[in-house]
Design an enzyme around this catalytic site. Structure first.
Site, PDB file in Angstrom:
ATOM      1  N   HIS A  14       0.870  -1.200   0.000  1.00 56.14           N
ATOM      2  CA  HIS A  14       0.000   0.000   0.000  1.00 56.14           C
ATOM      3  C   HIS A  14       0.896   1.236   0.000  1.00 56.14           C
ATOM      4  O   HIS A  14       1.513   1.560   1.016  1.00 56.14           O
ATOM      5  CB  HIS A  14      -0.908   0.014   1.231  1.00 56.14           C
ATOM      6  CG  HIS A  14      -1.891   1.142   1.228  1.00 56.14           C
ATOM      7  ND1 HIS A  14      -3.238   0.950   1.439  1.00 56.14           N
ATOM      8  CD2 HIS A  14      -1.742   2.484   1.045  1.00 56.14           C
ATOM      9  CE1 HIS A  14      -3.868   2.110   1.382  1.00 56.14           C
ATOM     10  NE2 HIS A  14      -2.973   3.062   1.149  1.00 56.14           N
ATOM     11  N   HIS A  16       1.600   5.403  -1.726  1.00 58.83           N
ATOM     12  CA  HIS A  16       1.275   6.581  -2.540  1.00 58.83           C
ATOM     13  C   HIS A  16       2.570   7.171  -3.076  1.00 58.83           C
ATOM     14  O   HIS A  16       3.461   7.506  -2.285  1.00 58.83           O
ATOM     15  CB  HIS A  16       0.564   7.639  -1.696  1.00 58.83           C
ATOM     16  CG  HIS A  16      -0.721   7.154  -1.103  1.00 58.83           C
ATOM     17  ND1 HIS A  16      -1.939   7.363  -1.708  1.00 58.83           N
ATOM     18  CD2 HIS A  16      -0.981   6.445   0.028  1.00 58.83           C
ATOM     19  CE1 HIS A  16      -2.890   6.809  -0.964  1.00 58.83           C
ATOM     20  NE2 HIS A  16      -2.340   6.249   0.094  1.00 58.83           N
ATOM     21  N   LYS A 100      -9.269  -0.023  -5.942  1.00 56.15           N
ATOM     22  CA  LYS A 100      -9.284   0.594  -4.612  1.00 56.15           C
ATOM     23  C   LYS A 100     -10.642   1.240  -4.358  1.00 56.15           C
ATOM     24  O   LYS A 100     -11.132   2.021  -5.175  1.00 56.15           O
ATOM     25  CB  LYS A 100      -8.175   1.655  -4.521  1.00 56.15           C
ATOM     26  CG  LYS A 100      -8.124   2.432  -3.215  1.00 56.15           C
ATOM     27  CD  LYS A 100      -7.591   1.602  -2.064  1.00 56.15           C
ATOM     28  CE  LYS A 100      -7.722   2.313  -0.721  1.00 56.15           C
ATOM     29  NZ  LYS A 100      -6.698   3.296  -0.459  1.00 56.15           N
ATOM     30  N   HIS A 137     -10.529   1.223   1.704  1.00 48.79           N
ATOM     31  CA  HIS A 137     -10.322   2.217   2.768  1.00 48.79           C
ATOM     32  C   HIS A 137     -11.506   2.042   3.702  1.00 48.79           C
ATOM     33  O   HIS A 137     -12.636   2.394   3.362  1.00 48.79           O
ATOM     34  CB  HIS A 137     -10.261   3.633   2.199  1.00 48.79           C
ATOM     35  CG  HIS A 137     -10.011   4.663   3.252  1.00 48.79           C
ATOM     36  ND1 HIS A 137      -8.804   5.331   3.381  1.00 48.79           N
ATOM     37  CD2 HIS A 137     -10.786   5.096   4.276  1.00 48.79           C
ATOM     38  CE1 HIS A 137      -8.861   6.139   4.429  1.00 48.79           C
ATOM     39  NE2 HIS A 137     -10.061   6.025   4.983  1.00 48.79           N
ATOM     40  N   HIS A 175      -4.777  -0.674   5.729  1.00 48.63           N
ATOM     41  CA  HIS A 175      -4.306   0.065   6.914  1.00 48.63           C
ATOM     42  C   HIS A 175      -5.283  -0.024   8.084  1.00 48.63           C
ATOM     43  O   HIS A 175      -5.840   0.982   8.509  1.00 48.63           O
ATOM     44  CB  HIS A 175      -3.969   1.523   6.575  1.00 48.63           C
ATOM     45  CG  HIS A 175      -4.950   2.235   5.664  1.00 48.63           C
ATOM     46  ND1 HIS A 175      -6.303   2.280   5.902  1.00 48.63           N
ATOM     47  CD2 HIS A 175      -4.753   2.942   4.530  1.00 48.63           C
ATOM     48  CE1 HIS A 175      -6.887   2.983   4.954  1.00 48.63           C
ATOM     49  NE2 HIS A 175      -5.966   3.385   4.111  1.00 48.63           N
ATOM     50  N   ASP A 248       1.394   2.625   3.545  1.00 46.78           N
ATOM     51  CA  ASP A 248       0.560   3.817   3.338  1.00 46.78           C
ATOM     52  C   ASP A 248       1.409   5.090   3.413  1.00 46.78           C
ATOM     53  O   ASP A 248       0.916   6.149   3.810  1.00 46.78           O
ATOM     54  CB  ASP A 248      -0.599   3.890   4.336  1.00 46.78           C
ATOM     55  CG  ASP A 248      -1.686   4.862   3.880  1.00 46.78           C
ATOM     56  OD1 ASP A 248      -1.725   5.193   2.685  1.00 46.78           O
ATOM     57  OD2 ASP A 248      -2.486   5.291   4.730  1.00 46.78           O
TER      58      ASP A 248
HETATM   59  O1  DOR Z   1      -3.448   9.481   5.592  1.00 44.75           O
HETATM   60  C1  DOR Z   1      -3.798   9.202   4.457  1.00 44.75           C
HETATM   61  N1  DOR Z   1      -3.211   9.740   3.381  1.00 44.75           N
HETATM   62  N2  DOR Z   1      -4.817   8.340   4.308  1.00 44.75           N
HETATM   63  C2  DOR Z   1      -5.362   8.110   3.096  1.00 44.75           C
HETATM   64  O2  DOR Z   1      -6.292   7.347   3.015  1.00 44.75           O
HETATM   65  C3  DOR Z   1      -4.868   8.808   1.891  1.00 44.75           C
HETATM   66  C4  DOR Z   1      -3.479   9.256   2.071  1.00 44.75           C
HETATM   67  C5  DOR Z   1      -3.032  10.241   1.019  1.00 44.75           C
HETATM   68  O3  DOR Z   1      -3.258   9.993  -0.168  1.00 44.75           O
HETATM   69  O4  DOR Z   1      -2.445  11.253   1.376  1.00 44.75           O
HETATM   70 ZN    ZN Z   2      -3.377   5.063   1.435  1.00 44.11          ZN
END
Ligand code: DOR
Ligand code: ZN
Length: 348
Positions: A14, A16, A100, A137, A175, A248
């Site tokens: 997971h 970004h 997702k 989520h 998460h 995450d």
């Molecule tokens: O804390 C988070 N940041 N939770 C999420 O679900 C998205 C993520 C983000 O993309 O910044």
């Molecule tokens: Zn995330």
């Protein structure tokens, strides 16, 4: 006392990495820690089609440092209107591994998310038939539900009814942050699993308010009570194949975190394995880290485990106060300025 830890090359299930300059700034850190990562699709606009995922994948590969062998595992963003045909294209693609689910309005760039889980039901049925995982989520967005209860209520209102309707759907409860989440997954059949972040293993919600408000500990779902952290540590270190590593790591520029209304997300990509090692060691379970980080994820996704190893050593080092990111404000990693006991000395 263990001083060296060699584990099979792990993956991040997971992650970004954003787009453009942001990707170029954060991706090298992940490529050193992990061989593969599940890439979240919450760009602006979101990654909704296989064609968009193919283009995004190319941009990610182009952002890698020379010689890196990192493999991005792509996902699509489920919407109310995701067509069944798109699911067929996912199944045929080979490189899109999952969809997702963001409840509309739950978190960063979730405006285009699902407003009612019944709306994309035809797509979900096609996913169940094709064995394509749904990454969830797990929070409700009902403003009447307390922010600390949104995950537990999600289990009751969304996840359990969904799995009763589609019992064969592969689901990763992303998460997880609560005892209720961990217990639900542990008791569910083998097609249900969960990722756990380092911050939810290491911290409870007190950390957000220690000596003042601390935005770099703010993520969604938000940190919970100690009771929940303990349940997550127990799940992660249990040896159960249902729980695996998903950082995450969610980069946001410092000037969008240290502000009156700050973004949610902890940036852990540069030292994720070190953070997990700390959490597993505190639980007396360093010997369970390898399976959590390198075996359970690929086994669930039906992918081969990685060959090769990475090595951590017990060697104190200080996390930088700030790293380069998209603007002059930079990015503040989790634990900035603090000393970590473990150090990744031989990465991917
Ligand atoms: O804390 C988070 N940041 N939770 C999420 O679900 C998205 C993520 C983000 O993309 O910044
Ligand atoms: Zn995330």
């Amino acid at each position: 006392m263990t001083t060296t830890l060699a584990i099979t090359t792990p993956d991040d299930w997971h992650l970004h990495v954003r787009d453009g300059a942001a990707t170029r700034a954060v991706l090298p850190a992940t490529a050193r820690q992990f061989r593969r990562a599940i890439i979240m699709p919450n760009l602006k606009p979101p990654v909704r089609t296989v064609a968009e995922a193919a283009a995004y994948r190319e941009r990610i590969l182009a952002a890698l440092p020379p010689g890196a062998r990192f493999e991005p595992l792509m996902t699509l963003y489920l919407t109310d209107n995701t067509p069944v045909d798109e699911i067929r294209r996912v199944a045929a693609s080979g490189f899109v591994k999952a969809l997702k689910y963001y409840p509309a309005g739950a978190t960063t760039n979730s405006d285009a998310g699902v407003t009612d889980i019944a709306r994309p039901m035809a797509a979900l049925e096609a996913m169940a038939d094709a064995g394509i995982p749904l990454l969830m989520h797990g929070e409700v967005t009902d403003p009447a539900v307390d922010v600390f209860d949104r995950e537990a209520v999600f289990v009751e209102r969304i996840l359990d009814p969904l799995l009763r309707r589609l019992p064969s759907l592969k689901v990763v409860f992303e998460h997880i942050t609560t005892r209720q989440g961990a217990e639900y997954v542990a008791a569910a059949p083998g097609n249900v699993a969960a990722t756990i972040t380092p911050q939810h293993l290491l911290y409870n919600r007190n950390e957000l308010f220690k000596g003042g408000i601390r935005p770099h500990f703010y993520c969604l779902p938000v940190l919970k009570r100690e009771e929940h952290r303990v349940a997550l540590v127990r799940a992660a270190t249990s040896g159960s194949p249902k729980f695996f590593l998903g950082t995450d790591s969610a980069p946001h520029a410092t000037n969008t975190k240290e502000i009156a209304c700050g973004c949610a997300g902890c940036f852990t990509a540069p030292h994720a394995l070190e953070l997990y090692a700390e959490a597993f060691e505190a639980a007396g379970a360093l010997d369970r880290l390898e399976a959590f980080a390198a075996f359970h994820g690929p086994d669930f996704y039906g992918l081969p485990r990685n060959s090769g190893t990475v090595r951590l050593e017990r060697s104190a080092w200080q996390v930088p106060e700030r790293l380069d990111y998209v603007d002059a404000s930079g990015i503040v990693p989790l634990r900035a300025g603090e000393t970590l006991a473990w150090k990744l000395v031989a990465g991917v």
